[in-house]
Motif scaffolding. Structure first.
Motif, PDB file in Angstrom:
ATOM      1  N   SER A   1     -52.149  27.821 -40.313  1.00 11.27           N
ATOM      2  CA  SER A   1     -51.906  26.595 -39.543  1.00 11.27           C
ATOM      3  C   SER A   1     -51.933  26.883 -38.043  1.00 11.27           C
ATOM      4  N   ALA A   2     -51.698  28.139 -37.652  1.00 11.13           N
ATOM      5  CA  ALA A   2     -51.763  28.496 -36.232  1.00 11.13           C
ATOM      6  C   ALA A   2     -53.174  28.339 -35.672  1.00 11.13           C
TER       7      ALA A   2
ATOM      8  N   VAL B   1     -63.740  24.538 -40.665  1.00 11.27           N
ATOM      9  CA  VAL B   1     -62.526  25.326 -40.454  1.00 11.27           C
ATOM     10  C   VAL B   1     -61.491  24.864 -41.461  1.00 11.27           C
ATOM     11  N   ILE B   2     -60.957  25.815 -42.223  1.00  7.91           N
ATOM     12  CA  ILE B   2     -59.991  25.495 -43.271  1.00  7.91           C
ATOM     13  C   ILE B   2     -58.666  26.167 -42.945  1.00  7.91           C
ATOM     14  N   PRO B   3     -57.674  25.408 -42.451  1.00 12.71           N
ATOM     15  CA  PRO B   3     -56.354  25.992 -42.202  1.00 12.71           C
ATOM     16  C   PRO B   3     -55.489  25.904 -43.455  1.00 12.71           C
ATOM     17  N   PHE B   4     -54.820  27.006 -43.791  1.00  8.09           N
ATOM     18  CA  PHE B   4     -53.898  27.017 -44.922  1.00  8.09           C
ATOM     19  C   PHE B   4     -52.493  26.705 -44.419  1.00  8.09           C
ATOM     20  N   ILE B   5     -51.769  25.885 -45.165  1.00  2.45           N
ATOM     21  CA  ILE B   5     -50.534  25.316 -44.639  1.00  2.45           C
ATOM     22  C   ILE B   5     -49.275  25.905 -45.265  1.00  2.45           C
ATOM     23  N   TYR B   6     -49.390  26.855 -46.161  1.00  2.00           N
ATOM     24  CA  TYR B   6     -48.192  27.366 -46.826  1.00  2.00           C
ATOM     25  C   TYR B   6     -47.363  28.246 -45.906  1.00  2.00           C
ATOM     26  N   ARG B   7     -46.032  28.110 -46.038  1.00  2.00           N
ATOM     27  CA  ARG B   7     -45.090  28.982 -45.353  1.00  2.00           C
ATOM     28  C   ARG B   7     -44.574  29.981 -46.374  1.00  2.00           C
ATOM     29  N   PHE B   8     -45.074  31.201 -46.297  1.00  2.00           N
ATOM     30  CA  PHE B   8     -44.677  32.236 -47.237  1.00  2.00           C
ATOM     31  C   PHE B   8     -43.467  33.033 -46.764  1.00  2.00           C
ATOM     32  N   VAL B   9     -43.041  32.843 -45.525  1.00  2.00           N
ATOM     33  CA  VAL B   9     -41.965  33.676 -44.989  1.00  2.00           C
ATOM     34  C   VAL B   9     -40.587  33.204 -45.414  1.00  2.00           C
TER      35      VAL B   9
ATOM     36  N   PHE C   1     -29.351  24.094 -48.158  1.00  2.00           N
ATOM     37  CA  PHE C   1     -30.536  23.539 -47.526  1.00  2.00           C
ATOM     38  C   PHE C   1     -31.644  24.571 -47.511  1.00  2.00           C
ATOM     39  N   SER C   2     -32.883  24.129 -47.561  1.00  2.00           N
ATOM     40  CA  SER C   2     -34.008  25.056 -47.441  1.00  2.00           C
ATOM     41  C   SER C   2     -35.166  24.346 -46.778  1.00  2.00           C
ATOM     42  N   PRO C   3     -36.061  25.091 -46.109  1.00  2.00           N
ATOM     43  CA  PRO C   3     -37.201  24.473 -45.437  1.00  2.00           C
ATOM     44  C   PRO C   3     -38.265  24.044 -46.423  1.00  2.00           C
ATOM     45  N   SER C   4     -39.157  23.196 -45.951  1.00  2.00           N
ATOM     46  CA  SER C   4     -40.283  22.769 -46.785  1.00  2.00           C
ATOM     47  C   SER C   4     -41.183  23.946 -47.110  1.00  2.00           C
ATOM     48  N   GLN C   5     -41.983  23.813 -48.169  1.00  2.00           N
ATOM     49  CA  GLN C   5     -42.870  24.903 -48.571  1.00  2.00           C
ATOM     50  C   GLN C   5     -44.136  24.937 -47.744  1.00  2.00           C
ATOM     51  N   SER C   6     -44.336  24.002 -46.855  1.00  2.00           N
ATOM     52  CA  SER C   6     -45.560  24.010 -46.063  1.00  2.00           C
ATOM     53  C   SER C   6     -45.261  23.567 -44.647  1.00  2.00           C
ATOM     54  N   ASP C   7     -46.230  23.725 -43.785  1.00  2.00           N
ATOM     55  CA  ASP C   7     -46.119  23.287 -42.403  1.00  2.00           C
ATOM     56  C   ASP C   7     -46.265  21.774 -42.388  1.00  2.00           C
ATOM     57  N   SER C   8     -45.130  21.074 -42.460  1.00  2.00           N
ATOM     58  CA  SER C   8     -45.173  19.621 -42.646  1.00  2.00           C
ATOM     59  C   SER C   8     -45.804  18.906 -41.471  1.00  2.00           C
TER      60      SER C   8
END
Length: 312
Positions: free
Chosen positions: A9-10, A23-31, A295-302
């Motif tokens: 996503s960066a 251009v294909i940006p991947f949006i998953y947050r794996f961290v 609480f937890s963050p979303s699984q992707s760059d919302s």
């Protein structure tokens, strides 16, 4: 020559830099949080089973139609590898900068592509040694960025690293630090940053506690603090952590900035990761210390997802 860029996503700004046909940006947050299951990630890159918004995201959702003349609208439901083959893509460039989540996405996609030998010869790794998120698209258009061919040893290193990150305990990730990783030169520092986030006995989230103890309680001060959290997590992820500290079932601190009140705890709970599978990421966010307070963050760059949907 038809060229496709795979990025995190960066690198969404690369779509405006005119360096590729798509251009294909991947949006998953794996961290942060438990990782999506392997089946979920395969479906994300595979054929879309249906088109309703309630279904899971598909790789094509973040490829705006008006910015990608390569692929016809009726083929956007296709699997990523099918599109590359069917449209005669000659080069697949990998643009992933040094920050940890981008490096995790890089080893994930390399592990996936490893089993497609017909495409691996088309892969080129760009040495993005700068902050891709902050780069200006007009400068990216002409910026000289070194590229390397991908060898089988690089694919093996990526698979090894991805399996290590998905392991129940961090020993395999620690072992990576003593291994040569070929052209994946930014992976080792990224892994060091991720491992540094694991709590030591009795000292979880030491950096935040030290900052709070020194009198820094406003969220903007914490986000500018230069601690290791700034290298691993985005500000919205830190906001979720701080909200858990201040407003969770067992508050640990009080008097934080009012900006935290904008987070919706019920919505945050509904966006928990899809798999209970343990990984290093679980230890970073869910170490058993109770810091998140549920609480937890979303699984992707919302934020990116929102922009992509608006562009369709």
């Amino acid at each position: 020559m038809k060229r496709v860029i795979l990025t995190s996503s960066a690198g969404v700004g690369l779509a405006l830099a005119d360096r590729a046909d798509m251009v294909i940006p991947f949006i998953y947050r794996f961290v942060s949080g438990p990782l999506p299951t392997a089946d979920h990630l395969i479906r994300y890159l595979g054929w879309r089973e249906s088109r309703t918004w309630v279904d899971q995201m598909h790789w094509s959702d973040c490829v705006p139609v008006r910015q990608s003349p390569l692929i016809r609208r009726q083929d956007r439901a296709g699997a990523l590898l099918w599109v590359c083959k069917n449209y005669g893509v000659d080069l697949i460039e990998l643009w992933f900068d040094p920050e940890p989540n981008s490096q995790l996405q890089l080893i994930w996609i390399l592990n996936y592509l490893r089993f497609e030998p017909s495409l691996t010869e088309s892969l080129r790794l760009r040495l993005v040694d700068f902050d891709l998120r902050g780069a200006d698209p007009s400068e990216l258009r002409h910026r000289d960025v070194k590229q390397f061919d991908i060898a089988e040893s690089d694919l093996e290193s990526a698979t090894l690293a991805w399996e290590a990150y998905r392991a129940p305990t961090p020993e395999l990730c620690v072992g990576l630090l003593d291994r040569p990783l070929g052209k994946l030169s930014f992976l080792k520092p990224a892994m060091e940053d991720l491992l540094s986030e694991l709590p030591s006995p009795g000292r979880p989230r030491r950096g935040f506690l030290e900052l709070m103890a020194s009198g820094r309680s406003r969220t903007d001060e914490l986000f500018r603090s230069g601690t290791s959290e700034a290298r691993v997590f985005d500000p919205w992820e830190l906001g979720a952590l701080l909200e858990g500290l201040a407003f969770g079932p067992a508050p640990a601190v009080a008097g934080l900035d009012g900006k935290l009140a904008t987070l919706d705890p019920d919505n945050a709970r509904s966006q928990r990761r899809l798999s209970p599978e343990p990984a290093v990421a679980d230890g970073v966010w869910q170490s058993g210390s109770g810091w998140l307070g549920g609480f937890s963050p979303s699984q992707s760059d919302s934020a990116l997802v929102g922009r992509c949907v608006a562009d369709q």
